[in-house]
Motif scaffolding. Structure first.
Motif, PDB file in Angstrom:
ATOM      1  N   THR A  96       0.831  -1.205   0.000  1.00  0.00           N
ATOM      2  CA  THR A  96       0.000   0.000   0.000  1.00  0.00           C
ATOM      3  C   THR A  96       0.864   1.253   0.000  1.00  0.00           C
ATOM      4  N   LEU A  97       1.927   1.222   0.768  1.00  0.00           N
ATOM      5  CA  LEU A  97       2.816   2.373   0.851  1.00  0.00           C
ATOM      6  C   LEU A  97       3.579   2.589  -0.454  1.00  0.00           C
ATOM      7  N   ALA A 101       7.691   9.761   5.298  1.00  0.00           N
ATOM      8  CA  ALA A 101       6.683  10.597   4.643  1.00  0.00           C
ATOM      9  C   ALA A 101       6.843  12.057   5.054  1.00  0.00           C
ATOM     10  N   GLU A 133       0.596   2.217  -3.869  1.00  0.00           N
ATOM     11  CA  GLU A 133      -0.529   3.152  -3.843  1.00  0.00           C
ATOM     12  C   GLU A 133      -0.153   4.509  -3.247  1.00  0.00           C
ATOM     13  N   HIS A 134       0.996   4.586  -2.588  1.00  0.00           N
ATOM     14  CA  HIS A 134       1.453   5.824  -1.936  1.00  0.00           C
ATOM     15  C   HIS A 134       0.407   6.360  -0.958  1.00  0.00           C
ATOM     16  N   ASN A 135      -0.239   5.444  -0.238  1.00  0.00           N
ATOM     17  CA  ASN A 135      -1.271   5.833   0.724  1.00  0.00           C
ATOM     18  C   ASN A 135      -0.718   5.614   2.130  1.00  0.00           C
ATOM     19  N   ILE A 136      -0.109   6.656   2.686  1.00  0.00           N
ATOM     20  CA  ILE A 136       0.546   6.545   3.983  1.00  0.00           C
ATOM     21  C   ILE A 136      -0.453   6.211   5.084  1.00  0.00           C
ATOM     22  N   TRP A 137      -1.634   6.786   5.029  1.00  0.00           N
ATOM     23  CA  TRP A 137      -2.597   6.581   6.118  1.00  0.00           C
ATOM     24  C   TRP A 137      -3.092   5.143   6.160  1.00  0.00           C
ATOM     25  N   ARG A 138      -3.416   4.576   5.006  1.00  0.00           N
ATOM     26  CA  ARG A 138      -3.848   3.176   4.963  1.00  0.00           C
ATOM     27  C   ARG A 138      -2.709   2.253   5.397  1.00  0.00           C
ATOM     28  N   ALA A 139      -1.494   2.569   4.947  1.00  0.00           N
ATOM     29  CA  ALA A 139      -0.332   1.760   5.331  1.00  0.00           C
ATOM     30  C   ALA A 139      -0.119   1.801   6.841  1.00  0.00           C
ATOM     31  N   LYS A 198       5.566  14.338   2.019  1.00  0.00           N
ATOM     32  CA  LYS A 198       4.359  13.743   1.454  1.00  0.00           C
ATOM     33  C   LYS A 198       3.143  14.070   2.311  1.00  0.00           C
ATOM     34  N   ILE A 199       3.399  14.379   3.585  1.00  0.00           N
ATOM     35  CA  ILE A 199       2.336  14.835   4.467  1.00  0.00           C
ATOM     36  C   ILE A 199       2.846  16.067   5.192  1.00  0.00           C
TER      37      ILE A 199
END
Length: 81
Positions: A34-35, A64, A38-44, A69-70
């Motif tokens: 996922t990280l 991140a 998908e580059h989705n830090i929150w889901r990861a 990224k955040i």
């Protein structure tokens, strides 16, 4: 009879621990995918924490933040980390 019951209890606990460690490994691999894909830090982060991989969650969060990224202002995370 009592000793036999204890043995079966230990066997069941060991089997559950093995099953749980397998689930944790799957969650951790899913978090990594996922990280990276998908580059989705929150889901990861959710998946890492669910797997009990708190060290990996913190590393992903620090990376991140370092890569911007955040936002560092997200609930004061920059001061915590």
């Amino acid at each position: 009879m009592v000793g036999e019951g204890i043995v079966w209890t230990v066997v069941v606990v060991v089997m559950e621990l093995r099953r749980w460690s397998g689930i944790c490994r799957v969650l951790q691999r899913w978090a990594e995918h996922t990280l990276r894909a998908e580059h989705n830090i929150w889901r990861a982060l959710i998946l890492y924490v669910g797997a009990g991989a708190l060290q990996e969650a913190l590393v992903a969060l620090q990376e991140a933040l370092a890569e911007k990224k955040i936002g560092a202002s997200v609930h004061g995370l920059s001061t915590i980390l």
